[in-house]
Design an enzyme around this catalytic site. Structure first.
Site, short mmCIF file in Angstrom:
data_model
loop_
_atom_site.label_atom_id
_atom_site.label_comp_id
_atom_site.label_asym_id
_atom_site.label_seq_id
_atom_site.Cartn_x
_atom_site.Cartn_y
_atom_site.Cartn_z
N TYR A 115 0.86 -1.19 0.00
CA TYR A 115 0.00 0.00 0.00
C TYR A 115 0.89 1.23 0.00
O TYR A 115 1.89 1.29 0.73
CB TYR A 115 -0.90 0.01 1.24
CG TYR A 115 -1.74 1.27 1.37
CD1 TYR A 115 -3.02 1.31 0.84
CD2 TYR A 115 -1.26 2.40 2.03
CE1 TYR A 115 -3.80 2.46 0.96
CE2 TYR A 115 -2.02 3.55 2.15
CZ TYR A 115 -3.29 3.57 1.61
OH TYR A 115 -4.06 4.70 1.72
N GLU A 203 -3.53 7.57 -3.90
CA GLU A 203 -3.43 6.27 -3.24
C GLU A 203 -3.21 5.18 -4.27
O GLU A 203 -3.95 5.10 -5.25
CB GLU A 203 -4.70 5.99 -2.45
CG GLU A 203 -4.70 4.65 -1.74
CD GLU A 203 -6.04 4.33 -1.10
OE1 GLU A 203 -6.16 4.48 0.12
OE2 GLU A 203 -6.97 3.94 -1.85
#
Length: 393
Positions: A115, A203
């Site tokens: 991530y 993101e």
């Protein structure tokens, strides 16, 4: 402002962030053509502004908004089952979102998922990088169950991303050798994109490594600072109003700040802080606010009229509470707008009005002399209490 995944990938390619090749399609035929260029091992992904697409379900019964296929015919078949259908995920709510486009891209083999995000930290007023070795899942779950696997790196707003910060994050994520170099280049390109495009968040979930050693951005979410979009007409052009609440889109046309909620007492207020306080006191009195609606400090009669129309476009609304504190705002302008709006929309639900401040006596006189049926209130608490009781009556 948010954008679609395929648009995010276009920005990645522009700034040199490595990502699998892909094309957008709005028909099964276009999906087949795009898949034919890729060859085999293809992923077809529904394009909506929501997470959890892979685990979502279409209202026609088809399962999943992300599918891996092996040839162009299969890609066309999957696209046909998605396009024009409503996809329901844990982020869309029961109403779901209509899929009007799909992305057809290389389906890469994955060795490990990570991530990676860059966002603006309000407390430090500077960018911060958030990374984790646990990608491909909700970062909220990682934060709750294994917070030690989330790493933060604050970036000085003037100095920008420094090489030692890249090395620190690379080591924490376990990258070494050539993959560490790839990650460093990817992160530098991502940070440049973040700053130059006035993003409030970028993101990547997941960021992946592949069996042949590549480091790639597989999926992306962007959020841009709306106040900076005037500097980026090319990015503003990516806006897809079909992905937003139509009431919010309509409100934006009249420079009204509107957010739809689930309650039945609509609010029309001037000032964001006062609007929040109004919603709080409605809750305190046992009611449920139907919206946040800030008409701003200098609303016109036309804006007030259109605000009423937008409010009444919500079938759940059973009463309206107008709460105005006139500083810059002239209470009489609001009062005239209320009268005009009520006559134009033929208001048939209870209306509670509380005015205070600049030119308030003229505003109250305008309301009193009109033939509009309304409930007058002296204080915010009085107004909220009367709105809640008006619905119960």
């Amino acid at each position: 402002m948010n954008i679609h995944e395929y648009q995010a990938k276009e920005l990645f390619q522009k700034f040199g962030v490595p990502t699998p090749n892909g094309r957008v399609a709005d028909s099964a035929e276009e999906a087949k053509s795009a898949a034919a260029e890729i060859g085999s091992n293809i992923v077809v992904k529904a394009q909506v502004h929501a997470g959890g697409r892979g685990k979502g379900t279409f209202k026609n019964g088809f399962k999943g908004g992300v599918h891996v296929v092996q040839n162009a015919d299969e890609a066309a078949d999957i696209a046909a089952k998605m396009l024009g259908q409503v996809l329901v995920t844990h982020q869309t709510g029961e109403e779901g979102k209509l899929v009007s486009k799909v992305m057809v891209a290389d389906a890469v083999e994955i060795t490990k998922e990570y991530y990676l995000a860059i966002l603006m930290d309000r407390e430090s007023r500077s960018p911060v990088i958030v990374a984790s070795t646990e990608g491909g899942v909700n970062i909220e779950d990682v934060a709750e169950h294994t917070p030690e696997k989330i790493f933060h790196q604050a970036i000085h707003p003037l100095l920008g991303l420094q090489p030692y910060e890249v090395r620190k994050l690379s080591a924490k994520l376990g990258f070494a050798g050539d993959q560490a170099k790839q990650f460093g280049k990817l992160l530098a390109a991502l940070y440049r994109l973040f700053i130059e495009c006035d993003c409030s968040m970028v993101e990547i979930n997941p960021l992946v490594t592949t069996p042949d050693g590549q480091v790639l951005a597989l999926d992306a979410k962007f959020d841009f600072d709306d106040n900076a979009l005037y500097r980026h007409p090319d990015i503003a052009a990516l806006h897809d109003p079909t992905e937003e609440d139509p009431r919010e889109v309509e409100a934006a046309k009249y420079h009204l700040n509107y957010i739809g909620l689930d309650g039945n007492i609509a609010c029309l207020v001037n000032g964001a802080g006062l609007a929040m306080a109004t919603m709080d006191i409605i809750k305190h009195c046992g009611g449920e606010p139907a919206n946040f609606l800030d008409v701003g400090g200098g609303a016109t009669q036309e804006q007030v009229t259109n605000a009423f129309k937008i409010i009444l476009g919500d079938p759940k609304v059973k009463a309206i509470l107008v709460n105005i504190f006139g500083g810059i705002m002239d209470c009489d302008v609001i009062a005239k707008g209320i009268v005009a709006a009520c006559k134009e929309v033929s208001l048939s639900i209870p209306l509670v009005v509380r005015l205070e401040g600049n030119n308030v006596e003229a505003g109250k006189r305008t309301l009193a002399e009109s033939d509009v049926a309304l409930i007058s209130a002296d204080t915010l608490a009085d107004a909220a209490d009367k709105a809640v009781k008006a619905i119960a009556a």
